[in-house]
Design a protein around this motif. Structure first.
Motif, PDB file in Angstrom:
ATOM      1  N   HIS A 168      -4.918  76.525 -63.761  1.00 57.61           N
ATOM      2  CA  HIS A 168      -4.255  76.921 -62.515  1.00 57.61           C
ATOM      3  C   HIS A 168      -3.611  75.733 -61.797  1.00 57.61           C
ATOM      4  CE1 HIS A 168      -6.003  80.828 -63.151  1.00 57.61           C
ATOM      5  NE2 HIS A 168      -7.218  80.289 -63.237  1.00 57.61           N
ATOM      6  N   ASP A 169      -3.641  74.594 -62.440  1.00 59.12           N
ATOM      7  CA  ASP A 169      -3.030  73.393 -61.862  1.00 59.12           C
ATOM      8  C   ASP A 169      -1.509  73.601 -61.787  1.00 59.12           C
ATOM      9  OD1 ASP A 169      -1.953  70.806 -61.392  1.00 59.12           O
ATOM     10  OD2 ASP A 169      -3.709  69.874 -62.317  1.00 59.12           O
ATOM     11  N   PRO A 170      -0.901  73.419 -60.605  1.00 67.26           N
ATOM     12  CA  PRO A 170       0.533  73.678 -60.459  1.00 67.26           C
ATOM     13  C   PRO A 170       1.422  72.537 -60.939  1.00 67.26           C
ATOM     14  CG  PRO A 170      -0.353  72.977 -58.362  1.00 67.26           C
ATOM     15  CD  PRO A 170      -1.524  73.071 -59.310  1.00 67.26           C
TER      16      PRO A 170
ATOM     17  N   SER B 140      -0.464  79.741 -68.160  1.00 71.62           N
ATOM     18  CA  SER B 140       0.223  78.569 -67.616  1.00 71.62           C
ATOM     19  C   SER B 140       1.182  77.983 -68.660  1.00 71.62           C
ATOM     20  CB  SER B 140      -0.803  77.507 -67.191  1.00 71.62           C
ATOM     21  OG  SER B 140      -0.168  76.322 -66.786  1.00 71.62           O
TER      22      SER B 140
ATOM     23  N   SER C  39      -1.915  73.384 -50.960  1.00 70.45           N
ATOM     24  CA  SER C  39      -2.726  73.350 -52.187  1.00 70.45           C
ATOM     25  C   SER C  39      -2.617  74.649 -52.973  1.00 70.45           C
ATOM     26  CB  SER C  39      -4.198  73.053 -51.843  1.00 70.45           C
ATOM     27  OG  SER C  39      -4.321  71.802 -51.223  1.00 70.45           O
TER      28      SER C  39
ATOM     29  N   ASP D 131      -1.997  77.072 -56.052  1.00 69.59           N
ATOM     30  CA  ASP D 131      -2.190  76.923 -57.484  1.00 69.59           C
ATOM     31  C   ASP D 131      -0.894  77.307 -58.215  1.00 69.59           C
ATOM     32  OD1 ASP D 131      -2.067  79.719 -57.593  1.00 69.59           O
ATOM     33  OD2 ASP D 131      -4.229  79.975 -57.863  1.00 69.59           O
ATOM     34  N   TYR D 132      -0.948  77.396 -59.529  1.00 66.33           N
ATOM     35  CA  TYR D 132       0.263  77.667 -60.326  1.00 66.33           C
ATOM     36  C   TYR D 132       0.899  79.008 -59.921  1.00 66.33           C
ATOM     37  CZ  TYR D 132       3.315  77.487 -64.455  1.00 66.33           C
ATOM     38  OH  TYR D 132       4.403  77.435 -65.281  1.00 66.33           O
TER      39      TYR D 132
END
Length: 436
Positions: A25-27, A97, A288, A290-291
């Protein structure tokens, strides 16, 4: 023995998949993709309307992948004009992702000139996933799905009339008093005179938010038109330091031409749409997101920008309005020059005013009315950070910057903001992307 072996393999598989949540889920891949694509668009010198087309389709592809695995967001299927959605994933073991990022770049690659640079950017991001411990098979499955998505989206893209507009005859200047004419130093040809033929996304027709007509052209010194021109002229002669900084910060002119004797060369700059995409990214990072959340924000803004350019360009070539530089040089002061270089298309309405107001409306809906941020978008182009207390404040500054810059009359700015506000409000009311 077979049962134990099966359980052992199953546990390894589950263990590998368990590594995903930390970075899944890191953007970062999406933020990096937006910046890399923006750099490619600057390098390839796409016009602002064409740039909006590249950005929006790439983002829609990524967003639609994320929707498949996130119940918080709603597919655009059946909501965007002629969009029938994407194929569903046929494999459970995929990274949404990776698939979203891959689909983003496969669409973008098709729409830019520097396709190899696009592939290099994708390769760099895929290496990031590998470094995060994503199993090879998982990445390959995800790429396969991303490719199916991009193929589906590109079939829809190919039906938006863009290719047809490339075949239309060159725009002929209508030589009539009060009409637009090419301006120095390049006297470039009209940019995208047929953009109103491009299929919009949420608005139904290019003229759905047609603005009121501009003041009638006149050389009478007491006419509304002449007074508007005189305002631009006097403003340009009396700019203070802050007004100059505002004009330059929001210039965003991909067509800026340097002239040195007989030598001409371009200074490459970001487009106004890309500036607002950058602002969307700044907001996502501050919150903040997420993706999936970031994809939602980027896609929402890009849809507004795309429709805003269609609406604005529709009016530009309908009213075909003369630029301040042309009129002032002919009727007020032949030596006057605007602080900004006049872009190569008609004056009314102001593109910056329309697209900035539409984008600000969407961002305000997502992040709130009093969202303070530092806009560092122009650092790459040698300009300092500017601070804003809200998206609307930034949009208002972008709009008035065109008067300071000497390239728009006040009605183009104010009526352009009304136009952009209508487009943004319409999208917010009609397009459902997030469940409450």
């Amino acid at each position: 023995m077979k049962i134990y072996l099966f359980l052992f393999i199953f546990c390894i598989s589950k263990s590998a998949m368990a590594q995903l949540p930390t970075s899944e889920h890191d953007p970062w891949p999406l933020h990096r993709s937006q910046k890399a694509l923006s750099d490619i668009i600057v390098n390839d010198i796409f016009s602002p309307p064409v740039a909006s087309r590249i950005f929006v389709y790439a983002n829609i592809a990524a967003y639609e992948v994320q929707v498949q695995n996130n119940s918080q967001f709603v597919s655009l299927k059946g909501q965007l004009n002629s969009f029938n959605g994407i194929p569903k994933a046929d494999r459970k073991e995929i990274s949404y992702s990776v698939a979203a990022t891959y689909a983003y770049w496969q669409v973008a690659k098709r729409l830019v000139f520097s396709d190899q640079v696009a592939l290099d950017s994708l390769s760099s991001i895929l290496n990031w996933y590998k470094q995060k411990g994503y199993p090879k098979a998982l990445i390959e499955n995800s790429i396969s799905y991303g490719k199916a998505v991009s193929d589906s989206v590109l079939k829809w893209v190919d039906q938006d009339n863009y290719k047809e507009t490339r075949k239309l005859r060159r725009y002929s200047i209508i030589k009539k008093e009060g009409n637009w004419a090419p301006t120095p130093p390049g006297y470039m040809a009209a940019v995208e005179p047929y953009w109103n033929k491009i299929r919009p996304l949420v608005i139904k027709t290019a003229d759905q938010f047609k603005p009121v007509s501009p003041p009638t052209y006149s050389t009478d010194k007491n006419s509304a038109f002449f007074l508007n021109a005189k305002e631009v002229y006097l403003a340009g002669k009396n700019l203070n330091k802050n007004q100059i900084e505002i004009a330059k910060f929001w210039d965003c002119n991909p067509f800026f031409l340097n002239v040195n004797g007989h030598m001409n060369f371009a200074t490459k700059k970001i487009s106004p749409g890309a500036h607002w995409i950058s602002i969307a990214g700044i907001a996502c990072k501050l919150k903040s997101f997420d993706y999936a959340q970031s994809s939602f924000a980027y896609t929402s803004v890009n849809i507004a920008l795309f429709d805003a350019f269609i609406s604005c360009w529709d009016e530009k070539y309908r009213s075909n309005y003369i630029r301040p530089e042309t009129f002032i040089n002919s009727h007020i002061d032949e030596n006057w020059q605007p602080i900004l270089q006049t872009p190569p298309f008609p004056e009314y309405t102001s593109g910056h005013s329309v697209v900035s107001t539409a984008a600000a409306h969407i961002l305000t809906n997502i992040f709130g009315n009093n969202f303070a941020f530092q806009d560092d978008t122009e650092i790459d182009y040698g300009l300092p950070i500017r601070e804003f207390s809200s998206f609307n404040q930034a949009a208002n500054e972008a709009a008035i910057s065109r008067l300071y810059g000497g390239i728009h009359y006040r009605p183009a700015i104010e009526n352009g903001q009304v136009q952009g506000r209508g487009i943004g409000a319409h999208q917010a009311a009609e397009l459902v992307m997030r469940r409450q």
